[in-house]
Structure formats: C-alpha cells, structure tokens
Design a protein around this motif. Structure first.
Motif, PDB file in Angstrom:
ATOM      1  N   SER A 112      38.014  28.514  27.941  1.00 16.12           N
ATOM      2  CA  SER A 112      37.432  29.592  28.101  1.00 16.12           C
ATOM      3  C   SER A 112      36.646  30.064  29.487  1.00 16.12           C
ATOM      4  CB  SER A 112      36.056  29.719  27.041  1.00 16.12           C
ATOM      5  OG  SER A 112      35.365  28.761  27.152  1.00 16.12           O
ATOM      6  N   ILE A 113      36.693  29.135  30.055  1.00 13.17           N
ATOM      7  CA  ILE A 113      36.160  29.246  31.587  1.00 13.17           C
ATOM      8  C   ILE A 113      37.445  29.992  32.406  1.00 13.17           C
ATOM      9  CG2 ILE A 113      36.091  28.010  33.832  1.00 13.17           C
ATOM     10  CD1 ILE A 113      33.907  26.182  32.691  1.00 13.17           C
ATOM     11  N   LEU A 114      38.579  29.515  32.124  1.00 12.43           N
ATOM     12  CA  LEU A 114      39.987  29.939  32.616  1.00 12.43           C
ATOM     13  C   LEU A 114      39.958  31.482  32.277  1.00 12.43           C
ATOM     14  CD1 LEU A 114      42.618  29.408  34.241  1.00 12.43           C
ATOM     15  CD2 LEU A 114      43.747  29.019  32.139  1.00 12.43           C
ATOM     16  N   LEU A 115      39.748  31.737  30.997  1.00 20.78           N
ATOM     17  CA  LEU A 115      39.975  33.161  30.604  1.00 20.78           C
ATOM     18  C   LEU A 115      39.031  33.975  31.465  1.00 20.78           C
ATOM     19  CD1 LEU A 115      39.779  32.939  26.881  1.00 20.78           C
ATOM     20  CD2 LEU A 115      41.683  33.496  28.248  1.00 20.78           C
ATOM     21  N   GLY A 116      37.498  33.657  31.836  1.00 20.78           N
ATOM     22  CA  GLY A 116      36.923  34.511  32.556  1.00 20.78           C
ATOM     23  C   GLY A 116      37.318  34.464  33.834  1.00 20.78           C
ATOM     24  N   TRP A 117      37.574  33.298  34.600  1.00 23.31           N
ATOM     25  CA  TRP A 117      38.054  32.848  35.860  1.00 23.31           C
ATOM     26  C   TRP A 117      39.178  33.762  36.443  1.00 23.31           C
ATOM     27  CZ3 TRP A 117      35.708  29.318  39.059  1.00 23.31           C
ATOM     28  CH2 TRP A 117      36.273  29.014  40.208  1.00 23.31           C
ATOM     29  N   ASP A 118      40.164  33.797  35.457  1.00 25.90           N
ATOM     30  CA  ASP A 118      41.556  34.609  35.351  1.00 25.90           C
ATOM     31  C   ASP A 118      41.154  36.179  35.238  1.00 25.90           C
ATOM     32  OD1 ASP A 118      43.872  34.130  36.355  1.00 25.90           O
ATOM     33  OD2 ASP A 118      44.772  33.599  34.410  1.00 25.90           O
ATOM     34  N   GLY A 119      40.189  36.615  34.492  1.00 24.48           N
ATOM     35  CA  GLY A 119      39.845  37.573  34.248  1.00 24.48           C
ATOM     36  C   GLY A 119      39.272  38.319  35.605  1.00 24.48           C
ATOM     37  N   LEU A 120      38.395  37.641  36.235  1.00 25.91           N
ATOM     38  CA  LEU A 120      37.762  37.953  37.435  1.00 25.91           C
ATOM     39  C   LEU A 120      38.803  38.142  38.495  1.00 25.91           C
ATOM     40  CD1 LEU A 120      34.688  35.440  37.613  1.00 25.91           C
ATOM     41  CD2 LEU A 120      34.548  37.802  37.688  1.00 25.91           C
ATOM     42  N   GLY A 121      39.818  37.288  38.563  1.00 28.49           N
ATOM     43  CA  GLY A 121      40.745  37.393  39.591  1.00 28.49           C
ATOM     44  C   GLY A 121      41.814  38.693  39.436  1.00 28.49           C
ATOM     45  N   LEU A 122      42.035  38.876  38.128  1.00 28.56           N
ATOM     46  CA  LEU A 122      42.756  40.083  37.906  1.00 28.56           C
ATOM     47  C   LEU A 122      42.346  41.506  38.204  1.00 28.56           C
ATOM     48  CD1 LEU A 122      45.722  41.007  36.741  1.00 28.56           C
ATOM     49  CD2 LEU A 122      44.453  40.975  34.376  1.00 28.56           C
ATOM     50  N   VAL A 123      40.883  41.594  37.539  1.00 26.55           N
ATOM     51  CA  VAL A 123      40.272  42.765  37.739  1.00 26.55           C
ATOM     52  C   VAL A 123      39.842  43.120  39.113  1.00 26.55           C
ATOM     53  CG1 VAL A 123      38.220  44.162  37.142  1.00 26.55           C
ATOM     54  CG2 VAL A 123      39.255  42.577  35.471  1.00 26.55           C
ATOM     55  N   SER A 124      39.554  42.047  39.819  1.00 25.71           N
ATOM     56  CA  SER A 124      39.247  41.968  41.344  1.00 25.71           C
ATOM     57  C   SER A 124      40.294  42.735  42.144  1.00 25.71           C
ATOM     58  CB  SER A 124      38.719  40.716  42.130  1.00 25.71           C
ATOM     59  OG  SER A 124      39.951  39.897  41.913  1.00 25.71           O
ATOM     60  N   TYR A 125      41.630  42.109  41.761  1.00 31.56           N
ATOM     61  CA  TYR A 125      42.821  42.962  42.325  1.00 31.56           C
ATOM     62  C   TYR A 125      42.920  44.311  42.022  1.00 31.56           C
ATOM     63  CZ  TYR A 125      47.639  43.759  43.217  1.00 31.56           C
ATOM     64  OH  TYR A 125      48.925  44.431  43.612  1.00 31.56           O
ATOM     65  N   CYS A 126      42.723  44.733  40.834  1.00 36.15           N
ATOM     66  CA  CYS A 126      42.730  46.046  40.534  1.00 36.15           C
ATOM     67  C   CYS A 126      41.534  46.930  41.145  1.00 36.15           C
ATOM     68  CB  CYS A 126      42.498  46.357  38.946  1.00 36.15           C
ATOM     69  SG  CYS A 126      43.575  45.678  37.826  1.00 36.15           S
TER      70      CYS A 126
END
Length: 578
Positions: A112-126
């Motif tokens: 679940s840390i990876l889900l939040g971690w990856d979400g941060l990376g993806l949305v920050s790109y957007c």
C-alpha cells in the motif's frame, strides 16, 4: 461566470478532515495509543487480500498538516488559476495528489506504500506538465524518471520481503535488523527515500519541477512529494539505527544541504531559489535523522511545511503581479506596493532562517544543539554550520532583491495588494508559521529535553551564521563581468550554479549516447538503406515498371507497327549480310 463550487467543496472537506485529524492526534498522544486496522478485501480459499492501516499520533498530525496546507492551496488556486479554463481538472489532480500522500502516511504495508508512492509520482508528472510546453515536458520527464528509480527500489524491497511471509514491515523491526535479507530491504528503502527526497545524485529533478503552477509547488515542496522519503525513513528508523546505511545517508544528506545552499546564492529565478532552500532543508531533515533523532526530523518536517508553503504562495503572488516574470533582477522596492504580501514573505523567510520564537527556530535550533551534543567528526559538524550560514545568506539576498533594492520594475500598473482570496490563504499559514513551532514542541516532546552545552557552543550558531552570511555575501559579489574576465572564477561559478553539474550528469550525460545512437540508426537504417531496399526502393521500381507498361498499353498499335517494321528491316539486313 466560472463555477467555483469544486474549490469551495474541496476546501470545506479538507478543513473538516484537518480538524478531525487534529483531535484524533490529541487523543492518541495523550493516551499513548496506536491503532492497527486490517480490512479483508477478498478471501479465496486460503488466499486473502488484506488492507492494513496504521493510525498513531504521528500519522494523524501529519495528515492534519497535509489537509490544512492542501485546503488553503485549493482556496488560493481559486484566484491564482482563475484564468484557467479547466479549473476542475486542476483541483481534481490536487485532490488525487493529497489522497496518494494520505494513503502513504497511514500504510504499514509495503504494497500500500507503493500505491501511494507511485500515485505521488504519476500525479506529480501530470501537474509538472500542466502548462504544456517543451520546458514543462522536459521537466516532467526528468521528475517522473528520477522518481521511477525509487519506485523500482520499493518493488525490489517488496520482492525481498516475500521471504518473511508478510509485507507489514512493522512486525520485523525489533528482531531482524541483522538479517541479510533485511539488510538488502533497508538498502532499497534508503535508495527510494533518496530519490523521492532529491538527495545527491538525484537532486536535479527538484528545481526542474518548478515548471508546475505555483500552488502545486507550494503543496509539493512543503508537505507531500518531497517529504514522502523523509517520512518513510522515519518509519524505518528503528531498523536503520547504528547501521552503515545511516552513516552513508548522513554524508550524502549533509553534502546535499551544502550544495543546495551554495547553488541558491547564485540563482536568480525566484521559484528556484525557494526550491533549492527546500532541498537544503530536506538535507537537514535527512542528516538529523541519520544521527538517530527521527522525532526531531519529524518536528522539523512539520514546522518547515508551514513556512515553505507560505513562501511559495508569496512568490506566486509576486510572479502574478509581475506579469509572470520570475527573475529577481527585474524586481525591487515592492514593499511599498504590496505590504501585506511582503509581511508574509519576510516572516516566512525569517522562520526559514531560524529567527527566535518563530516556528523554524524551535526545530532548527534544537537540531543544531542536539547535533553539537553528538560525537560526530569535524567534517559533518562544519557542513551543518556552514549550510546554516548559507541559508541565512540566500534568505537575506532574496529579501534584499525583492524589498530593499532600488525600484527596477518594467511597469507598476499591475501591483496591487487586494486579492483577498490569496491573502486569506496566506494569513492562515502566517498564523501557523508563528505558533506551530511552540505548539508542536509542547505536544510532541512530552518528556523535557535537557541540552547541556558550553556558552561558546550555545553562541556558535550565531557566530557561524554570521561567518556563513559574510562568506555568501563575498561569493555573490562576483558579478558576471568579473566571471568573464577570470576564466577559473567563471568555471567555479558555473560549477556551483549548476548544482555541481548534476543536471548534466543525471540527464544529458546519461541520455546523450543513447540519443546519438538512435539518431544514427534512424539516419542510416530507417531513413537510409532500409528505406532504399524496402519502402522507397520498392515503390520507385514498381512505379517505373507501371509507367513502362502503361506506355506500352496506351501506344500498342503504334508500337506493333514499329516493331513489325523493325523486324522487317532486321530480316532484310540479315539477308544482305549473309
């Protein structure tokens, strides 16, 4: 008339969530409670998928601060992004960003840390590529690919943790620190935290992420993306204490703090100076964490979030009023025109310096005093104090260029201080920048700390700040003309301003060979031999043949007669010869 309902709804929801979290924080820290929840999503035969949540005082106060900052950023965006056609899309992206951070905060589980971690990376790109131009696309790609290294490290840590039967790392903290598998997992976690918190050699993405809108910068650089790495290290600090990884991280983070402090003294872009100050503070958090004081690192993380968000908001107002100019050399004497914004800017800057009784003082002074009490070598000691002095200098340099310097604007018709929507948001954070340090120091440190130092070591902070300020002052006196006259000075300044050539090494240096190779392959293969032997060559040959046959078909009677006469001539010639 633009519909601002999503702004108001988001602001109200986040404020309610912040108040709720703050009361939970008070309850949990008073009763010393920790709540571990497991929610079984699906169960098939003996295989279960379980979502775990860890709720303690630390996660509650962090979520409260993230909610407060994101709520005022949403309210601030109502005015700042008022000319934006797709305001709803922007607000939804910010809410997704905050949700990813919340998921990461309450996760005791690496999945679940990876889900939040990856979400941060993806949305920050957007969000970084929100203004769609070449610079934003390049910055977004650098940001997302740098963070992708951290994502891969978390994935590898997940793979190694399969040896233990569960991904809930809190179960293994106290008795598996010497296990070889856990050592590999710790190495991966440290690498992931270094990428997300932009430590050397992954620092180049942090100033590049300034291509995002200013409200996003206020959110990213205060409490969400860059602090995710520090928060992860705080959660893993029990495992990492007294290991080689913390000693390595101490050196890297101290060098990051020093490098960012020097680079900020050479920079003229308003937002990049504040971004480099964030990098310097991240280095400070990581280094005090490496010394074995995770609670102090968390304390500084929270106080820093308030004044850094306020600093970015002030910068956003100034950039807005300057018709989108970000260069400090075009600014000066603006305190006469926008006094309220300059008040917020000055207080947030002084809090960053550690001015007594502002929020930054309580955490920064305590960090330096605890570091003075620790028995570490002179190199780390010097890096800490010189970096603090450099922080003081680039802050006063920024204030000098903006407020004290001679009037240097292109025009003044746009300077106004009546955007109450932005001012209300900034005054909320101004109030928090004044009181959050003392408030948190009373709440978090329930056991009184006794700092025992000599009078010289107590005053050393002030002495080294003064020396660092003077050093930064004389370094910044090297103007462009002097740099051009003296080649060595120019090369040295280029070295400092480019963050020790890190963007060149991490982006252009890595990508040049592959881009050059692909260019040659396209030129020689795709556009060369392959084209001649397949696409263009076949087309050319078939076109020639079709033209030939078409001519033959159209002129068949004439060709028939001509060939008949030619055949007769050849016949008579052969008779004559033979």
């Amino acid at each position: 008339m633009k519909n601002y309902s999503i702004c108001y709804v988001s602001f109200f929801f986040l404020m309610v969530f912040m108040i709720m979290n703050f009361f939970f924080f008070l309850k949990f820290i008073m009763n010393n409670q920790i709540l571990f929840l497991e929610w079984e999503i699906i169960s098939l035969n003996s295989c279960t998928i379980v979502m775990s949540l860890l709720l303690d005082w630390m996660s509650f106060i962090f979520m409260s601060f993230v909610s407060l900052i994101s709520s005022v950023v949403v309210y601030y965006s109502k005015s700042y992004m008022s000319s934006e056609k797709n305001l709803n899309r922007f607000i939804i992206l910010i809410l997704l960003f905050v949700s990813s951070m919340m998921l990461m905060i309450i996760s005791p589980n690496l999945i679940s840390i990876l889900l939040g971690w990856d979400g941060l990376g993806l949305v920050s790109y957007c969000l970084v590529i929100y203004y769609q131009n070449v610079k934003s696309f390049n910055s977004g790609m650098l940001t997302v690919l740098s963070n992708r290294i951290g994502d891969v490290c978390i994935l590898m840590a997940i793979v190694w943790m399969m040896n233990y039967g569960s991904w809930n790392f809190i179960f293994y903290m106290n008795f598996l620190s010497n296990d070889i598998y856990m050592m590999i997992i710790m190495m991966m976690v440290v690498m992931a935290a270094m990428t997300k918190s932009a430590q050397i050699p992954f620092s180049s993405w942090l100033p590049a992420a300034m291509a995002a809108p200013t409200p996003v910068s206020a959110l990213v650089h205060s409490s969400t993306l860059v602090t995710a790495g520090v928060y992860l290290m705080i959660r893993f600090s029990v495992l990492l204490e007294n290991t080689i990884f913390f000693k390595f991280l101490l050196l890297i983070s101290s060098l990051t703090m020093f490098m960012a402090g020097i680079a900020a003294n050479y920079e003229f872009d308003l937002k990049k100076i504040i971004a480099l100050s964030t990098l310097s503070q991240l280095g400070l958090m990581m280094s005090i964490l490496s010394l074995g004081f995770p609670l102090l690192a968390f304390f500084h993380l929270l106080t820093h979030a308030m004044f850094k968000a306020l600093l970015f908001m002030c910068a956003g107002v100034i950039i807005h009023m300057m018709m989108d100019i970000q260069d400090l050399r075009y600014m000066g004497g603006i305190s006469k025109f926008i006094p309220l914004t300059c008040l917020c800017l000055s207080i947030s800057n002084l809090s960053l310096c550690g001015m007594p009784f502002l929020s930054g003082f309580y955490s920064k002074d305590l960090i330096l005093e605890m570091m003075s009490m620790s028995n570490f070598n002179l190199f780390i000691y010097l890096l800490f104090y010189i970096s603090t002095g450099l922080t003081m200098f680039y802050t006063f340099r920024l204030l000098f260029y903006l407020l004290i310097n001679d009037y240097n604007l292109l025009s003044i018709f746009n300077l106004y201080d009546e955007d109450y929507c932005m001012l209300k948001s900034m005054f909320v954070l101004l109030f928090m920048s004044l009181i959050s340090g003392s408030l948190l120091s009373w709440m978090i440190f329930t056991i009184p700390m006794f700092v025992y130092l000599t009078i010289f070591m107590k005053l050393l902070v002030l002495i080294v700040v003064s020396i660092g300020g003077l050093m930064g002052y004389y370094v910044s006196l090297l103007s462009i003309k002097m740099m051009c006259k003296f080649k060595k000075t120019y090369e040295l300044s280029t070295f400092f301003v480019s963050m020790w050539f890190m963007p060149n090494l991490s982006t252009y240096g890595l990508s040049y060979f592959y881009l050059n190779l692909s260019n040659n392959l396209i030129k020689n293969n795709d556009m060369g031999w392959v084209e001649m032997l397949s696409g263009q060559g076949l087309y050319k040959n078939m076109k020639n043949y079709s033209i030939f046959y078409q001519i033959f078909q159209i002129n068949n009677f004439k060709i028939f007669l001509f060939s008949f006469i030619l055949w007769v001539l050849i016949f008579f010639l052969s008779l004559f010869i033979f």
